[in-house]
Design an enzyme around this catalytic site. Structure first.
Site, PDB file in Angstrom:
ATOM      1  N   LYS A 155      42.232  41.708  36.593  1.00  0.00           N
ATOM      2  CA  LYS A 155      43.474  42.141  35.954  1.00  0.00           C
ATOM      3  C   LYS A 155      43.201  42.990  34.715  1.00  0.00           C
ATOM      4  O   LYS A 155      44.018  43.833  34.343  1.00  0.00           O
ATOM      5  CB  LYS A 155      44.325  40.937  35.548  1.00  0.00           C
ATOM      6  CG  LYS A 155      44.637  39.938  36.660  1.00  0.00           C
ATOM      7  CD  LYS A 155      45.575  40.513  37.684  1.00  0.00           C
ATOM      8  CE  LYS A 155      46.268  39.460  38.558  1.00  0.00           C
ATOM      9  NZ  LYS A 155      45.409  38.613  39.374  1.00  0.00           N
TER      10      LYS A 155
HETATM   11  C1  LIG Z   1      45.550  38.157  40.681  1.00  0.00           C
HETATM   12  C2  LIG Z   1      44.360  37.671  41.374  1.00  0.00           C
HETATM   13  C3  LIG Z   1      44.211  37.781  42.768  1.00  0.00           C
HETATM   14  C4  LIG Z   1      45.301  38.342  43.646  1.00  0.00           C
HETATM   15  O1  LIG Z   1      45.532  39.716  43.406  1.00  0.00           O
HETATM   16  P1  LIG Z   1      46.906  40.382  43.864  1.00  0.00           P
HETATM   17  O2  LIG Z   1      46.885  41.758  43.320  1.00  0.00           O
HETATM   18  O3  LIG Z   1      47.988  39.543  43.253  1.00  0.00           O
HETATM   19  O4  LIG Z   1      46.946  40.327  45.350  1.00  0.00           O
HETATM   20  C5  LIG Z   1      43.016  37.367  43.342  1.00  0.00           C
HETATM   21  N1  LIG Z   1      42.035  36.830  42.593  1.00  0.00           N
HETATM   22  C6  LIG Z   1      42.143  36.689  41.254  1.00  0.00           C
HETATM   23  C7  LIG Z   1      41.022  36.076  40.505  1.00  0.00           C
HETATM   24  C8  LIG Z   1      43.299  37.108  40.600  1.00  0.00           C
HETATM   25  O5  LIG Z   1      43.395  36.976  39.279  1.00  0.00           O
END
Ligand SMILES: *Cc1c(COP(=O)(O)O)cnc(C)c1O
Length: 464
Positions: A112
């Site tokens: 993120k």
């Molecule tokens: C947010 C997240 C996901 C999922 O990603 P999306 O874009 O919501 O599909 C997978 N793994 C981790 C560690 C995340 O923080």
């Protein structure tokens, strides 16, 4: 470049407007009016360039004249300066034809950060220029919240409220949200699950009086700028393995469908992606949708991969818009059915198109733990539970052996130490720079799963 709503009833916006507003007023998500394309020569030219240089070229077609070239380059360099790896998003080889794309070298140890650090810089510039202040409200299954807090803490032009499901995030995730002590940061522990937090957020955006009074902005992956920033690493990783001269496949641990949708965008832009594989945990609504066209909610079951404990995958709406030939009315019907009845069925044509682009697989709790153990014992790689799910799914689907597979590693194992240690016996240590996380004071506010209560709290805190 103009941005249109997936529900077809809001006016088209510029990049800057779409970024600052988040959700469209008709309830839809913004997407570019057309997909820009890069030529094979342009893509080939990325070889040997830095992450920042490629980021500039990939994102430039999307931002229009929101920033000058010099400004945009500065923004990109500032955004990634805090990453603890010079490649920013390095590739690690797992076996002959399988690679791991490490996306967790940012300040909060999850992918993120790649988008959020960039958004923080872009918001700050755009808001200063406009002389405006906004209230950012976010919903998080754990990682978006800390990434947003890290990106926006201490900035002048924003207040940040993050709603997370009380008791359903890991201790590291919670502490990353509750320990920053900047006055513009507010962590809200909601009595509910992630889908409840996300529903509260959507309802706030649809409460126009509140939305206008507090100048509401969103940085969840409903915000187009998040998806845009994630397109970049599909290009850098594929090019480093020989694209555009050969095809590459990707497997993505999926929750809200933002990360894998960025892969779909890279493909639309001309990156020769062979297969895009959706990997889910036991909350497998997307896997079931691929198998049968039936998109039915069954209730979220908490798992050891909490960032994927999601049933209402917001960004899936962006894909639906394309699957239904960009007909907003068709999307409205599907989303209404999902909200009212908890289910919709894809048309045959849409199901076919979905299969043309995507494969899928799901992974049980036991399989996730077994994969963490196997990867550690076989090659010494300690995976976080989310990344382990994707590795497991990539290994279990039928693959074209001439096409390299890149699996996205979305978090550092130290973000989920309990699950990792239970699976493989190794306690993954936090990197030095956050080693004192458990010694810091926590600050959070518990709040009911109730729109009026959350809105009142936000108004009170910002005096609106
Ligand atoms: C947010 C997240 C996901 C999922 O990603 P999306 O874009 O919501 O599909 C997978 N793994 C981790 C560690 C995340 O923080």
């Amino acid at each position: 470049m103009k941005y249109i709503s997936t529900r077809g009833q809001s006016p088209a916006l510029t990049f800057e407007q779409a970024m600052l507003s988040g959700l469209a007023r008709d309830g839809g998500l913004y997407v570019p009016e057309t997909w820009p394309t890069l030529s094979a020569d342009q893509i080939a030219g990325f070889a040997g360039k830095s992450y920042e240089e490629v980021a500039f070229e990939v994102m430039k077609p999307f931002i229009g004249d929101t920033f000058t070239d010099i400004e945009f380059l500065e923004i990109i360099h500032k955004a990634y300066a805090g990453f603890a790896h010079t490649a920013k998003c390095p590739l690690v080889q797992l076996d002959e034809n399988h690679f791991l794309l490490e996306l967790f070298h940012g300040p909060t140890l999850a992918f993120k950060d790649v988008a959020m650090q960039l958004i923080g810089q872009m918001f700050e510039r755009a808001l200063k220029r406009r002389g405006e202040r906004v209230t950012i409200v976010g919903a998080t299954s754990g990682d978006t919240g800390s990434a947003a807090i890290e990106a926006f803490k201490g900035l002048d032009a924003v207040d940040v409220f993050i709603m997370f499901p009380d008791g359903r995030v890991s201790d590291v995730q919670r502490r990353q949200m509750t320990t920053p002590d900047e006055a513009n940061i507010h962590a809200l522990a909601v009595d509910g699950d992630f889908d409840d937090c996300q529903a509260l957020l959507k309802d706030m955006f649809n409460d126009f009086e509140f939305r206008d009074d507090v100048k509401l902005a969103g940085v969840n992956s409903i915000n187009w700028a998040r998806v845009m920033a994630q397109v970049v690493y599909y290009f850098t990783s594929a090019v480093s393995l020989g694209a555009p001269h050969r095809k590459i496949s990707f497997t993505v641990p999926t929750g809200n469908f933002g990360d894998i949708f960025a892969g779909y965008v890279a493909k639309r832009m001309g990156l020769p992606i062979d297969r895009l594989v959706i990997a889910t945990n036991q909350n497998d609504i997307l896997h079931r949708t691929l198998q049968s066209g039936d998109h039915t909610k069954m209730g979220v079951k908490p798992s050891i991969s909490p960032s994927m404990d999601i049933e209402v995958s917001s960004n899936f709406e962006r894909l639906l818009f394309d699957l239904y030939d960009r007909e907003g009315d068709a999307v409205i019907q599907l989303m209404d059915a999902l909200k009212e009845d908890g289910t919709f069925a894809l048309s045959q044509g849409a199901t076919q198109k979905l299969h043309d682009e995507f494969d899928s697989g799901c992974c049980s709790e036991a399989e996730t733990s077994a994969q963490i153990k196997r990867s550690y014992e076989d090659i010494g790689e300690v995976l976080c539970p989310h990344s382990a799910i994707a590795v497991k799914v990539a290994n279990s689907i039928v693959r074209n052996e001439t096409v390299p597979m890149i699996t996205l590693a979305t978090a550092h194992p130290a973000k989920f130490p309990a699950a990792v240690e239970a699976a493989c016996g190794v306690h993954p240590a936090l990197p030095e720079r956050m080693a004192d996380l458990f010694a810091r004071d926590e600050r959070m506010t518990k709040v009911e799963n109730n729109l009026g209560a959350v809105e009142a709290l936000i108004r009170e805190r910002i005096g609106a």
